[in-house]
Scaffold this motif. Structure first.
Motif, short mmCIF file in Angstrom:
data_model
loop_
_atom_site.label_atom_id
_atom_site.label_comp_id
_atom_site.label_asym_id
_atom_site.label_seq_id
_atom_site.Cartn_x
_atom_site.Cartn_y
_atom_site.Cartn_z
N THR A 1 33.63 52.20 -7.16
CA THR A 1 33.22 51.56 -6.09
C THR A 1 32.72 51.89 -4.60
OG1 THR A 1 35.61 51.34 -5.26
CG2 THR A 1 35.18 49.92 -6.92
N PHE A 2 32.59 53.26 -4.55
CA PHE A 2 32.33 53.98 -3.50
C PHE A 2 30.90 53.54 -2.95
CE2 PHE A 2 30.00 57.18 -1.02
CZ PHE A 2 31.04 57.62 -0.16
N ARG A 3 29.80 53.51 -3.83
CA ARG A 3 28.55 52.90 -3.30
C ARG A 3 28.24 51.61 -4.37
NH1 ARG A 3 25.32 54.70 -0.16
NH2 ARG A 3 26.17 56.82 0.12
N SER A 4 28.57 50.67 -3.71
CA SER A 4 28.14 49.26 -4.77
C SER A 4 27.05 48.45 -3.98
CB SER A 4 29.71 48.28 -4.54
OG SER A 4 30.75 49.10 -4.88
N ARG B 1 17.58 57.82 -5.28
CA ARG B 1 17.16 57.92 -3.71
C ARG B 1 16.62 59.44 -3.60
NH1 ARG B 1 22.11 56.14 -0.04
NH2 ARG B 1 21.44 58.19 1.13
N ALA C 1 32.87 51.08 12.14
CA ALA C 1 32.42 50.16 11.04
C ALA C 1 33.05 50.95 9.63
CB ALA C 1 30.77 50.49 10.89
N ALA C 2 33.94 50.15 9.32
CA ALA C 2 34.72 50.78 7.95
C ALA C 2 34.35 49.87 6.92
CB ALA C 2 36.10 50.65 8.28
N GLY C 3 34.47 50.45 5.66
CA GLY C 3 34.38 49.81 4.26
C GLY C 3 35.62 49.50 3.76
N PHE D 1 29.78 44.63 -0.89
CA PHE D 1 31.06 45.44 -0.77
C PHE D 1 31.48 44.56 0.53
CE2 PHE D 1 28.63 47.30 2.88
CZ PHE D 1 27.63 47.55 2.32
N ARG E 1 35.68 51.30 0.23
CA ARG E 1 36.01 52.62 0.27
C ARG E 1 37.17 53.02 0.76
NH1 ARG E 1 30.28 55.26 2.36
NH2 ARG E 1 28.86 54.18 0.64
N GLN F 1 33.07 44.91 4.40
CA GLN F 1 33.05 45.83 5.47
C GLN F 1 34.10 45.19 6.60
OE1 GLN F 1 28.87 45.81 6.95
NE2 GLN F 1 28.97 47.95 6.58
N ARG G 1 24.05 45.41 -0.36
CA ARG G 1 22.73 46.25 0.21
C ARG G 1 22.25 46.67 -1.32
NH1 ARG G 1 25.08 50.68 4.44
NH2 ARG G 1 25.72 48.99 6.03
N GLU H 1 31.94 59.43 3.33
CA GLU H 1 32.09 58.53 4.34
C GLU H 1 33.01 57.16 4.27
OE1 GLU H 1 28.65 57.50 6.76
OE2 GLU H 1 29.70 55.50 7.48
N LEU H 2 33.97 57.11 5.02
CA LEU H 2 34.90 56.03 4.93
C LEU H 2 34.46 55.00 6.08
CD1 LEU H 2 38.59 57.30 4.51
CD2 LEU H 2 37.02 56.30 3.00
N GLU H 3 34.13 55.57 7.11
CA GLU H 3 33.89 54.92 8.43
C GLU H 3 33.03 55.48 9.53
OE1 GLU H 3 37.55 53.16 10.02
OE2 GLU H 3 36.46 52.89 11.97
N GLY H 4 32.08 54.87 10.08
CA GLY H 4 31.30 55.69 11.11
C GLY H 4 31.89 54.69 12.36
P1 ATP Z 1 26.26 55.60 3.34
O1 ATP Z 1 25.37 56.86 4.07
O2 ATP Z 1 27.28 56.08 2.61
O3 ATP Z 1 25.15 54.81 2.59
P2 ATP Z 1 26.01 54.20 5.83
O4 ATP Z 1 26.33 55.18 6.86
O5 ATP Z 1 25.00 53.41 5.71
O6 ATP Z 1 26.83 54.70 4.44
P3 ATP Z 1 27.18 52.14 7.32
O7 ATP Z 1 26.01 51.39 7.51
O8 ATP Z 1 27.92 52.81 8.57
O9 ATP Z 1 27.10 53.18 6.30
O10 ATP Z 1 28.44 51.06 7.18
C1 ATP Z 1 29.85 51.40 7.26
C2 ATP Z 1 30.68 51.46 6.38
O11 ATP Z 1 30.46 50.40 5.30
C3 ATP Z 1 30.43 52.63 5.56
O12 ATP Z 1 31.33 53.72 6.32
C4 ATP Z 1 31.14 52.48 4.19
O13 ATP Z 1 32.40 52.63 4.29
C5 ATP Z 1 30.69 50.91 3.99
N1 ATP Z 1 29.56 50.86 3.12
C6 ATP Z 1 28.35 51.04 3.47
N2 ATP Z 1 27.63 50.80 2.24
C7 ATP Z 1 28.30 50.71 1.34
C8 ATP Z 1 28.16 50.39 -0.15
N3 ATP Z 1 26.91 50.69 -0.74
N4 ATP Z 1 29.38 50.46 -0.96
C9 ATP Z 1 30.52 50.63 -0.53
N5 ATP Z 1 30.83 50.46 0.86
C10 ATP Z 1 29.78 50.72 1.83
#
Ligand code: ATP
Length: 486
Positions: free
Chosen positions: A205-208, A110, A349-351, A211, A354, A213, A196, A284-287
């Protein structure tokens, strides 16, 4: 002492929380499987969220009266939706990351993860090696997974795996209003898989790429949306703290004005100090976003774009809408005020993965405790909040005779019948059995010993304080229920 991510990952593997997906074939990058304990832990996380949002939500009582009462309902919508959904929502055109390739080692990154002009995978060994000329210019890469519906291949049958669950709530807004007698303000919640095609999945598992939501769309009157945004922003932050994340490791970060969409009065992220991040950085855990009426209007009118201070339907070179909406009326009629309007939306929006990872990292602790002979031994313990712990109670007979296994077995069965996740263990010294449970985060251990037969009591040991109490055998189930509620 900073926790080591490698230690946490290896505990997850060893004790059956998380495994690499398809591991016997070498794994699949960006995909993970939850083992017996991890599946239960993640289920408990989802249930804590669903309980807070839907099942236990009591619309009759918002204690301080600061905001009016509201209803909350749940839905479960399909992963593959009509392709037009993603065109109207903007994901088809805009849901991309910029990627950079290294011409020499073929690795893909990226572009915002590439800090210098050099390939991050292979820092230069000598001056001039692997330099800027080896990296391509940033290019767009759409993150949606594409698939084909039905037997015929071809663009007209192309569809996408959803990259978020939120659109399922927007396209069902009218169905929910018409079928559930909900009145604005109200929320629609959903838990489900999203996909995604992340360019660089990483950090466990943070960026999978697959996943789960936990998202909620809260529909309210435009005049009240700022107030509701504040409400959800604070409430969602508190949810993590109530489930055991210490406030030192958690922040609520408000986006700067220039990060906001112009229709939004605010967006805030709940962020956690994951051990894989440098000190002072948070993931980020949640937005929690104020989305105005952007989503419902897009599904009515077509893909919206910004023009000056307005949102307008995007048109092509012939002046035709670039991607049409449904054409359906998704406005809301308030029968008390006799007003029709497009509701504003607040979206937490939470994961689930995560959040589960944050709870795992937060729970990990090491300390030293005396063993059966009084020698100090290091101990690993997972200090899960009792509501999240995959196993709530372990039942031990002190020795394998004198009727202790039978009594312990009956107690184990009573606990299971009461819906309390429990294990039975009679193998090895009692100290070893306690350690095994500490390492998977079992909050309570019950031991049946010689006194049980005479006075009808057992010991209950607390994982964190190590305090042991004697309580009546026939009160164990109620006692545990009480501890899990508190
Ligand atoms: P990031 O900036 O880390 O890619 P994002 O801002 O794109 O995240 P959102 O689209 O707001 O994420 O998705 C809401 C939530 O879904 C995130 O806060 C996160 O907890 C979860 N999430 C998003 N992408 C992933 C991923 N690739 N793997 C695991 N959890 C994810």
């Amino acid at each position: 002492m900073k926790k080591s991510m490698d230690t946490i990952v290896s505990l997850c593997k060893r004790r059956g929380f998380v495994f690499p997906s398809s591991e016997i074939y070498g794994g699949s990058n960006g995909f993970w499987d939850y083992g017996p304990l991890g599946a239960q832990l993640k289920r408990n996380v989802r249930e804590a969220w669903w309980g807070d949002m839907v099942t236990n939500h009591n619309e009759l009582g918002i204690p301080d009266g600061a905001v009016s009462t509201f209803q909350m309902v749940g839905v479960e919508t399909s992963i593959i939706m009509h392709p037009q959904v993603w065109k109207a929502s903007g994901h088809y055109d805009l849901f991309h990351d910029m990627m950079i390739d290294c011409r020499e080692c073929q690795a893909r990154f990226r572009s915002d993860h590439v800090a210098t002009s050099q390939c991050p995978r292979k820092p230069s060994k000598a001056p001039g090696d692997h330099e800027a000329c080896q990296l391509t210019e940033p290019r767009e890469f759409n993150l949606m997974f594409k698939t084909i519906i039905g037997a015929l291949s071809g663009e007209e049958n192309a569809a996408f795996l959803r990259p978020e669950t939120a659109q399922g709530m927007f396209v069902n807004f009218k169905n929910v209003v018409d079928s559930s007698r909900v009145k604005i303000p109200f929320g629609i919640a959903q838990v489900g898989k999203s996909f995604r095609n992340e360019i660089t999945p990483r950090n466990f598992t943070f960026r999978s790429r697959e996943f789960e939501q936990m998202e909620m769309e809260f529909f309210c009157h435009p005049d009240q949306s700022r107030q509701w945004y504040e409400y959800w922003r604070n409430r969602r932050f508190q949810w993590y703290i109530d489930l055991g994340i210490t406030s030192d490791n958690l922040i609520l970060r408000d986006h700067d004005a220039d990060e906001l969409s112009h229709y939004s009065v605010g967006t805030a992220d709940v962020e956690y100090a994951f051990p894989f991040l440098p000190d002072g950085e948070y993931g980020e855990l949640e937005g929690i976003a104020h989305r105005g009426d952007f989503d419902l209007r897009s599904h009515m009118e077509g893909k919206l774009v910004r023009q000056g201070d307005d949102l307008v339907v995007e048109t092509d070179e012939h002046g035709q809408p670039r991607h049409r909406g449904s054409g359906k009326d998704l406005t809301y009629f308030d029968d008390q005020s006799r007003e029709r309007f497009a509701p504003h939306v607040i979206e937490p929006a939470a994961g689930a993965d995560r959040a589960t990872l944050a709870f795992l990292c937060e729970a990990y602790h090491e300390d030293e405790q005396p063993d059966d002979k009084g020698n100090m031994q290091s101990r690993v313990l997972m200090r899960f909040h009792p509501r999240l712990a995959p196993v709530k109670v372990a039942v031990f007979p002190l020795i394998k005779k004198e009727g202790m296994p039978e009594t312990a077995g009956r107690l184990y069965q009573d606990l299971k019948a009461a819906g309390i996740a429990s294990v039975y263990d009679q193998q090895g010294a009692i100290g070893r059995r306690y350690r095994r449970q500490d390492e998977i985060g079992t909050p309570f251990c019950i031991t049946i010993d010689g006194d049980t037969a005479t006075d009808g009591t057992v010991t209950i040991r607390d994982r964190d304080s190590l305090e042991q109490q004697r309580i009546p055998l026939d009160s164990v189930v109620d006692n545990i229920h009480g501890r899990l509620r508190s």
